[in-house]
Scaffold this motif. Structure first.
Motif, short mmCIF file in Angstrom:
data_model
loop_
_atom_site.label_atom_id
_atom_site.label_comp_id
_atom_site.label_asym_id
_atom_site.label_seq_id
_atom_site.Cartn_x
_atom_site.Cartn_y
_atom_site.Cartn_z
N VAL A 65 41.72 47.92 33.43
CA VAL A 65 40.91 48.72 33.62
C VAL A 65 41.22 50.17 33.69
CG1 VAL A 65 38.95 49.34 35.37
CG2 VAL A 65 39.39 47.12 34.45
N TRP A 99 36.96 54.85 28.92
CA TRP A 99 35.84 54.39 29.75
C TRP A 99 35.07 55.34 30.89
CZ3 TRP A 99 38.68 49.29 30.82
CH2 TRP A 99 38.56 48.48 29.58
N TYR A 104 40.38 54.92 43.25
CA TYR A 104 41.53 54.21 42.84
C TYR A 104 42.94 54.77 43.47
CZ TYR A 104 38.24 52.57 39.31
OH TYR A 104 37.24 52.09 38.47
N SER A 149 25.85 53.01 40.96
CA SER A 149 25.46 52.07 40.24
C SER A 149 24.07 51.72 39.86
CB SER A 149 26.32 50.83 40.49
OG SER A 149 27.76 51.09 40.74
N HIS A 209 37.49 37.48 38.68
CA HIS A 209 37.34 38.40 37.92
C HIS A 209 36.00 38.19 37.20
CE1 HIS A 209 41.04 40.14 39.48
NE2 HIS A 209 41.63 38.89 38.95
N ARG A 226 33.20 39.60 34.18
CA ARG A 226 32.85 41.06 33.32
C ARG A 226 31.53 40.77 32.68
NH1 ARG A 226 36.40 42.32 28.29
NH2 ARG A 226 35.01 43.75 27.38
N HIS A 253 35.58 42.35 40.90
CA HIS A 253 36.53 41.78 41.41
C HIS A 253 36.01 41.00 42.78
CE1 HIS A 253 38.70 43.58 38.26
NE2 HIS A 253 38.27 44.81 38.87
N GLN A 307 31.95 45.13 35.85
CA GLN A 307 33.36 44.48 36.18
C GLN A 307 33.43 44.37 37.38
OE1 GLN A 307 36.59 44.99 33.60
NE2 GLN A 307 37.81 43.77 34.84
N SER A 335 33.74 55.17 34.71
CA SER A 335 33.44 54.12 35.60
C SER A 335 32.56 54.92 36.84
CB SER A 335 35.11 53.91 36.52
OG SER A 335 34.81 53.09 37.67
N HIS A 364 32.40 49.26 38.44
CA HIS A 364 33.53 48.76 38.55
C HIS A 364 33.75 48.60 39.98
CE1 HIS A 364 38.23 48.44 38.72
NE2 HIS A 364 37.78 47.29 38.32
#
Length: 180
Positions: free
Chosen positions: A42, A114, A66, A123, A173, A175, A138, A136, A116, A7
């Motif tokens: 999310v 989930w 976040y 990643s 966005h 996904r 943005h 996902q 993240s 994410h």
């Protein structure tokens, strides 16, 4: 079972931070309520986070995932052992050099919600090991030209299937389901 996903907010040229790790460029773009809904879904689905520890193995305010809006367990990859840290009702557990262990622990802690993955290195490692279910992104309308790339450095091709695409005010966005 918990879904593991990458994410990230990225620039149009695929950077998740400027060369110094800064993310101030992400701010100031016009958004619509639908943009907030995408991000809100999310955040509501999150059960745990896996990211990278900073060099000092501290939890600085600007580094809280976040923006501290999500209170879920965080597993931080590191190269040396460190005792867990609790800050703002969130437990930060340090995992030494074993991303599979970090993701397994996060999945257990997530309780079916989930997991993240945050950051380029984390990643890419998850993708390379086949541990990621979805991506996902943005995408904000800015070209940085240089910075910290989300995907540069993968050693193999990763096939994806588009699951959802939406665009409202400024952000797009995206996904994807990871196929292999």
């Amino acid at each position: 079972m918990s879904k593991v996903f990458i994410h990230a907010t990225v620039s149009l040229d695929g950077f998740l931070a400027d060369p110094d790790g800064g993310v101030d460029w992400m701010n100031g773009f016009q958004s619509a309520p639908e943009d907030e809904d995408v991000v809100g879904r999310v955040m509501q689905g999150l059960g745990a986070i896996v990211g990278g520890a900073n060099k000092t193995q501290t939890i600085d305010d600007g580094e809280i995932p976040y923006g501290a809006m999500v209170k879920v367990p965080v597993y931080l990859m590191t190269h040396s052992a460190h005792e867990p840290i609790e800050k703002g009702d969130v437990m930060y557990t340090f995992v030494v050099d074993d991303i599979e262990q970090a993701i397994d622990s996060a999945k257990q802690a997530a309780g079916g919600k989930w997991v993240s993955l945050l950051g380029g290195s984390i990643s890419r490692q998850g993708l390379e090991l086949g541990l990621v279910d979805e991506i996902q992104l943005h995408v904000v309308p800015i070209l940085l030209g240089e910075g910290i790339s989300l995907f540069t450095g993968l050693s193999k091709h990763i096939r994806l299937e588009r699951v959802e695409t939406s665009a409202y005010a400024s952000e797009t966005h995206l996904r994807y389901r990871v196929l292999a």
